[in-house]
Design a protein around this motif. Structure first.
Motif, mmCIF file in Angstrom:
data_model
loop_
_atom_site.group_PDB
_atom_site.id
_atom_site.type_symbol
_atom_site.label_atom_id
_atom_site.label_comp_id
_atom_site.label_asym_id
_atom_site.label_seq_id
_atom_site.Cartn_x
_atom_site.Cartn_y
_atom_site.Cartn_z
ATOM 1 N N SER A 19 83.001 -23.159 -15.982
ATOM 2 C CA SER A 19 84.400 -22.749 -15.887
ATOM 3 C C SER A 19 84.433 -21.230 -15.822
ATOM 4 C CB SER A 19 85.192 -23.250 -17.098
ATOM 5 O OG SER A 19 84.732 -22.629 -18.290
ATOM 6 N N LYS A 20 85.605 -20.665 -15.792
ATOM 7 C CA LYS A 20 85.740 -19.211 -15.736
ATOM 8 C C LYS A 20 85.142 -18.542 -16.968
ATOM 9 C CE LYS A 20 89.178 -15.570 -14.978
ATOM 10 N NZ LYS A 20 90.618 -15.261 -14.774
ATOM 11 N N ARG A 21 85.137 -19.235 -18.116
ATOM 12 C CA ARG A 21 84.679 -18.635 -19.362
ATOM 13 C C ARG A 21 83.314 -19.138 -19.823
ATOM 14 N NH1 ARG A 21 89.850 -19.187 -23.296
ATOM 15 N NH2 ARG A 21 88.217 -18.664 -24.817
ATOM 16 N N THR A 22 82.761 -20.122 -19.183
ATOM 17 C CA THR A 22 81.444 -20.642 -19.548
ATOM 18 C C THR A 22 80.527 -20.590 -18.330
ATOM 19 O OG1 THR A 22 82.332 -22.115 -21.257
ATOM 20 C CG2 THR A 22 80.161 -22.641 -20.370
ATOM 21 N N ARG A 23 79.498 -19.750 -18.426
ATOM 22 C CA ARG A 23 78.578 -19.582 -17.296
ATOM 23 C C ARG A 23 77.286 -18.937 -17.802
ATOM 24 N NH1 ARG A 23 82.529 -15.658 -16.939
ATOM 25 N NH2 ARG A 23 81.759 -13.497 -17.019
ATOM 26 N N ILE A 39 72.412 -13.334 -18.670
ATOM 27 C CA ILE A 39 73.749 -13.040 -19.183
ATOM 28 C C ILE A 39 74.529 -14.346 -19.338
ATOM 29 C CG2 ILE A 39 75.830 -11.638 -18.896
ATOM 30 C CD1 ILE A 39 74.309 -9.883 -16.961
ATOM 31 N N PRO A 40 74.436 -14.999 -20.500
ATOM 32 C CA PRO A 40 75.219 -16.217 -20.751
ATOM 33 C C PRO A 40 76.570 -15.885 -21.396
ATOM 34 C CG PRO A 40 73.113 -16.172 -21.959
ATOM 35 C CD PRO A 40 73.439 -14.776 -21.542
ATOM 36 N N MET A 59 79.563 -13.935 -25.823
ATOM 37 C CA MET A 59 78.971 -13.352 -24.627
ATOM 38 C C MET A 59 77.651 -12.683 -25.017
ATOM 39 S SD MET A 59 82.452 -11.666 -23.060
ATOM 40 C CE MET A 59 81.675 -11.277 -21.475
ATOM 41 N N LEU A 60 76.560 -13.146 -24.436
ATOM 42 C CA LEU A 60 75.237 -12.616 -24.733
ATOM 43 C C LEU A 60 74.674 -11.894 -23.504
ATOM 44 C CD1 LEU A 60 73.783 -15.772 -26.544
ATOM 45 C CD2 LEU A 60 74.903 -13.780 -27.587
ATOM 46 N N HIS A 61 73.686 -11.051 -23.725
ATOM 47 C CA HIS A 61 73.028 -10.384 -22.604
ATOM 48 C C HIS A 61 71.623 -9.957 -23.008
ATOM 49 C CE1 HIS A 61 75.498 -7.287 -24.704
ATOM 50 N NE2 HIS A 61 74.369 -6.612 -24.680
ATOM 51 N N LEU A 76 66.265 -5.026 -23.902
ATOM 52 C CA LEU A 76 67.591 -4.824 -24.481
ATOM 53 C C LEU A 76 68.212 -6.193 -24.733
ATOM 54 C CD1 LEU A 76 69.836 -2.751 -25.190
ATOM 55 C CD2 LEU A 76 70.627 -2.971 -22.832
ATOM 56 N N LEU A 77 68.609 -6.451 -25.997
ATOM 57 C CA LEU A 77 69.193 -7.725 -26.388
ATOM 58 C C LEU A 77 70.476 -7.479 -27.158
ATOM 59 C CD1 LEU A 77 65.929 -9.408 -27.747
ATOM 60 C CD2 LEU A 77 66.940 -9.758 -25.490
ATOM 61 N N GLY A 78 71.501 -8.284 -26.897
ATOM 62 C CA GLY A 78 72.748 -8.096 -27.631
ATOM 63 C C GLY A 78 73.800 -9.109 -27.243
ATOM 64 N N GLY A 79 75.014 -8.863 -27.736
ATOM 65 C CA GLY A 79 76.108 -9.770 -27.418
ATOM 66 C C GLY A 79 77.437 -9.295 -27.972
#
Length: 341
Positions: A187-191, A226-227, A238-240, A253-256
């Motif tokens: 969806s727009k918010r889950t990817r 980028i989940p 939101m993770l990256h 680089l890890l974060g969210g």
């Protein structure tokens, strides 16, 4: 001709700094807002028609420490097909970077373009491939440097001649990069986005002096994950993650973010993003961002926790990001069912 040993020493110090960051190219803590800097396949990969992105970064706000500055910007847009039956879509982007470092103002001015093609394998799976070419100008200013010949035995005397002879203080080169991105989008918010890209495919020569050996810029490999997940009606996670390797130099680089939906009223959408990240063996990075309708503004601050911690007195540097997405009304026949279109 007197060899420019002084500037070589200064460049050596600069390389040591790069080594401390585990990277040789410019880098951003908010890399996910400098889309074209990390993967040409990200060109046009957003919900909207046109996207403007700006990033500004400073490093080390300490008076007796040499500072570093990076400014980046990009503009990318979609080229919609004439027929709604066409599944894929072409995307085009332009970008610039300006980076300045050290007492010599060692700078890099970069202007480039990218093209990507996004193909929806199905409504939930999108594959993008992209590539780009750029023109770069690198230079330094020897006027701010100091030399061993200006030491008169008791004090430093800047009026004494440096003894250095610079026939060339700038160099130009062309560069190329390419990448792939796979998106699973429920969806727009889950990817989930997973990308891989390679930079400096031409391995351009970086030397300033004709008598120097060839100094090839090595290929930089970049991997991005980028989940984003919708947890509740008013909360997303939101993770990256970013891993880059350029010969022996690495950056991880890890974060969210926790994304809070403060208003979902149409035309008044407002979200607050609170997060933290880490650049392994280098910095802890608290972050905050606000998204209002199609505007996004973010602020992060690197808190150094590497071997440079005592030298910079535990200070790092701020980074600011701004993104605006233009959305035009189009006839219903031109609309796609895929969320990125």
């Amino acid at each position: 001709m007197h060899k420019p040993t002084g500037i070589l020493r200064c460049l050596g110090v600069f390389i040591l700094y790069l080594n401390s960051l585990h990277a040789q190219d410019i880098h951003h803590s908010q890399y996910y807002t400098t889309h074209l800097n990390y993967n040409a396949a990200a060109t046009g990969l957003f919900a909207g028609d046109q996207r403007l992105a700006l990033n500004y970064r400073r490093q080390w706000f300490v008076d007796d420490i040499v500072r570093y500055m990076t400014l980046s910007g990009s503009f990318d847009f979609k080229i919609y097909p004439k027929s709604w039956k066409t599944k894929g879509i072409w995307n085009v982007g332009i970008q610039f970077n300006y980076d300045q470092a050290g007492d010599s103002k060692l700078g890099l001015a970069y202007l480039g373009g990218s093209v990507a093609y996004s193909y929806p394998i199905s409504i939930n799976h999108i594959l993008s491939a992209g590539g780009g070419i750029s023109f770069a100008h690198r230079r330094f200013n020897p006027d701010e440097l100091t030399w061993d010949s200006q030491w008169n035995g008791d004090i430093f005397d800047p009026t004494l001649p440096s003894g250095e002879n610079f026939g060339k203080t700038s160099t130009n080169f062309f560069d190329a990069h390419a990448g792939l991105n796979y998106r699973w989008q429920k969806s727009k918010r889950t990817r989930i986005d997973f990308g891989i890209s390679a930079f400096h495919l031409t391995q351009p020569d970086q030397k300033f002096f004709e008598q120097s050996l060839s100094i090839k810029l090595p290929i930089r490999w970049s991997f991005q994950l980028i989940p984003s997940f919708q947890l509740t009606e008013n909360l997303d996670l939101m993770l990256h993650g970013l891993y880059q390797k350029q010969q022996a130099y690495e950056e991880t680089l890890l974060g969210g973010y926790a994304k809070l939906y403060l208003s979902q009223r149409r035309g008044q959408e407002l979200q607050l993003l609170l997060g933290i990240a880490t650049r392994l063996e280098d910095a802890l990075i608290p972050k905050i961002a606000v998204q209002y309708k199609n505007y996004y503004g973010g602020l992060s601050y690197d808190i150094t926790n590497s071997g440079f911690e005592s030298a910079v007195r535990e200070k790092g540097g701020p980074e600011f990001s701004f993104v605006y997405i233009f959305t035009k009304a189009r006839p219903f026949a031109q609309l796609k069912s895929c969320p990125i279109f």
